[in-house]
Scaffold this motif. Structure first.
Motif, PDB file in Angstrom:
ATOM      1  N   GLU A 116       0.840  -1.189   0.000  1.00 15.76           N
ATOM      2  CA  GLU A 116       0.000   0.000   0.000  1.00 15.76           C
ATOM      3  C   GLU A 116       0.878   1.243   0.000  1.00 15.76           C
ATOM      4  O   GLU A 116       1.485   1.597   0.999  1.00 15.76           O
ATOM      5  N   ILE A 117       0.982   1.899  -1.127  1.00 11.37           N
ATOM      6  CA  ILE A 117       1.761   3.127  -1.240  1.00 11.37           C
ATOM      7  C   ILE A 117       0.783   4.281  -1.232  1.00 11.37           C
ATOM      8  O   ILE A 117      -0.183   4.304  -1.996  1.00 11.37           O
ATOM      9  N   ARG A 118       1.019   5.237  -0.357  1.00 11.87           N
ATOM     10  CA  ARG A 118       0.110   6.372  -0.272  1.00 11.87           C
ATOM     11  C   ARG A 118       0.882   7.660  -0.026  1.00 11.87           C
ATOM     12  O   ARG A 118       1.986   7.650   0.484  1.00 11.87           O
ATOM     13  N   TYR A 119       0.258   8.747  -0.402  1.00 12.61           N
ATOM     14  CA  TYR A 119       0.843  10.070  -0.214  1.00 12.61           C
ATOM     15  C   TYR A 119       0.649  10.482   1.237  1.00 12.61           C
ATOM     16  O   TYR A 119      -0.435  10.386   1.781  1.00 12.61           O
ATOM     17  N   ASP A 120       1.711  10.940   1.870  1.00 17.93           N
ATOM     18  CA  ASP A 120       1.660  11.369   3.254  1.00 17.93           C
ATOM     19  C   ASP A 120       2.018  12.852   3.301  1.00 17.93           C
ATOM     20  O   ASP A 120       3.188  13.232   3.200  1.00 17.93           O
ATOM     21  N   ALA A 121       1.020  13.713   3.451  1.00 17.56           N
ATOM     22  CA  ALA A 121       1.232  15.164   3.430  1.00 17.56           C
ATOM     23  C   ALA A 121       2.116  15.624   4.585  1.00 17.56           C
ATOM     24  O   ALA A 121       2.943  16.526   4.415  1.00 17.56           O
ATOM     25  N   VAL A 122       1.976  15.029   5.753  1.00 16.89           N
ATOM     26  CA  VAL A 122       2.792  15.433   6.897  1.00 16.89           C
ATOM     27  C   VAL A 122       4.268  15.132   6.624  1.00 16.89           C
ATOM     28  O   VAL A 122       5.139  15.977   6.856  1.00 16.89           O
ATOM     29  N   MET A 123       4.559  13.947   6.102  1.00 14.82           N
ATOM     30  CA  MET A 123       5.943  13.610   5.777  1.00 14.82           C
ATOM     31  C   MET A 123       6.485  14.536   4.702  1.00 14.82           C
ATOM     32  O   MET A 123       7.648  14.930   4.742  1.00 14.82           O
ATOM     33  N   MET A 124       5.644  14.903   3.735  1.00 15.90           N
ATOM     34  CA  MET A 124       6.076  15.821   2.684  1.00 15.90           C
ATOM     35  C   MET A 124       6.498  17.162   3.298  1.00 15.90           C
ATOM     36  O   MET A 124       7.542  17.711   2.964  1.00 15.90           O
ATOM     37  N   HIS A 125       5.700  17.678   4.242  1.00 16.31           N
ATOM     38  CA  HIS A 125       6.029  18.948   4.886  1.00 16.31           C
ATOM     39  C   HIS A 125       7.279  18.833   5.761  1.00 16.31           C
ATOM     40  O   HIS A 125       8.107  19.748   5.807  1.00 16.31           O
ATOM     41  N   LEU A 126       7.425  17.719   6.430  1.00 22.61           N
ATOM     42  CA  LEU A 126       8.632  17.519   7.243  1.00 22.61           C
ATOM     43  C   LEU A 126       9.874  17.452   6.359  1.00 22.61           C
ATOM     44  O   LEU A 126      10.916  18.018   6.700  1.00 22.61           O
ATOM     45  N   MET A 127       9.757  16.796   5.224  1.00 25.71           N
ATOM     46  CA  MET A 127      10.897  16.716   4.317  1.00 25.71           C
ATOM     47  C   MET A 127      11.199  18.090   3.717  1.00 25.71           C
ATOM     48  O   MET A 127      12.362  18.440   3.507  1.00 25.71           O
TER      49      MET A 127
END
Length: 167
Positions: free
Chosen positions: A10-21
């Protein structure tokens, strides 16, 4: 031995991880200007997000409500004030107040409503303002004595947090 279980089906977009990166990008662009405290806080945020979102924990979060004792908080604040001109890290603050890094970050947020990094930054800005009001020191010296990498770093922080340049 620690067993790590994961599921890559299950691959999904993680907005929180995107902002942390995205918060890591300035670290890579200007590594000399990033404090250990900011970096520690960023990695704790990544760790906590991964654990909360993808971990399988059955315990309740009641322990998150606890903060530091008054004595521990006082020691942490005293350590920060005494070391504003240095690169302060979470490990140093937690050692000064005899608390774990996790307890320190939870306790700061519970007691002061801000992260340790935000607290240190606000104290550095306040110290820089006091030194600038004196008017006898050049901005480069004010920056160096308040823990900023250089005068341009001090200026960027002022613009971002105060809304005006230190000049």
């Amino acid at each position: 031995f620690l067993e790590l279980r994961y599921d890559v089906e299950e691959i999904r977009y993680d907005a929180v991880m995107m902002h942390l990166m995205q918060a890591i990008v300035p670290v890579l662009e200007r590594p000399r200007e990033v404090s250990s405290l900011y970096l520690d806080s960023l990695f704790l945020a990544v760790r906590d997000h991964i654990a909360a979102t993808y971990g399988n924990f059955g315990a309740t979060n009641a322990w998150n409500e606890r903060g530091l004792t008054n004595r521990q908080l006082r020691h942490a604040l005293e350590y920060i004030e005494a070391n504003l001109n240095e690169d302060i890290g979470l490990a140093g603050i937690s050692k000064a107040c005899a608390a774990s890094i996790s307890a320190l970050t939870r306790g700061f947020k519970a007691a002061l409503r801000v992260s340790p990094h935000r607290w240190v930054l606000s104290r550095r800005i306040a110290l820089a303002q006091r030194l600038m009001y004196d008017g006898s020191r050049p901005l480069s010296e004010v920056a160096a004595s308040t823990g900023f990498a250089d005068q341009s770093h001090l200026t960027r922080v002022f613009m971002r947090h105060i809304g005006t340049s230190p000049g």
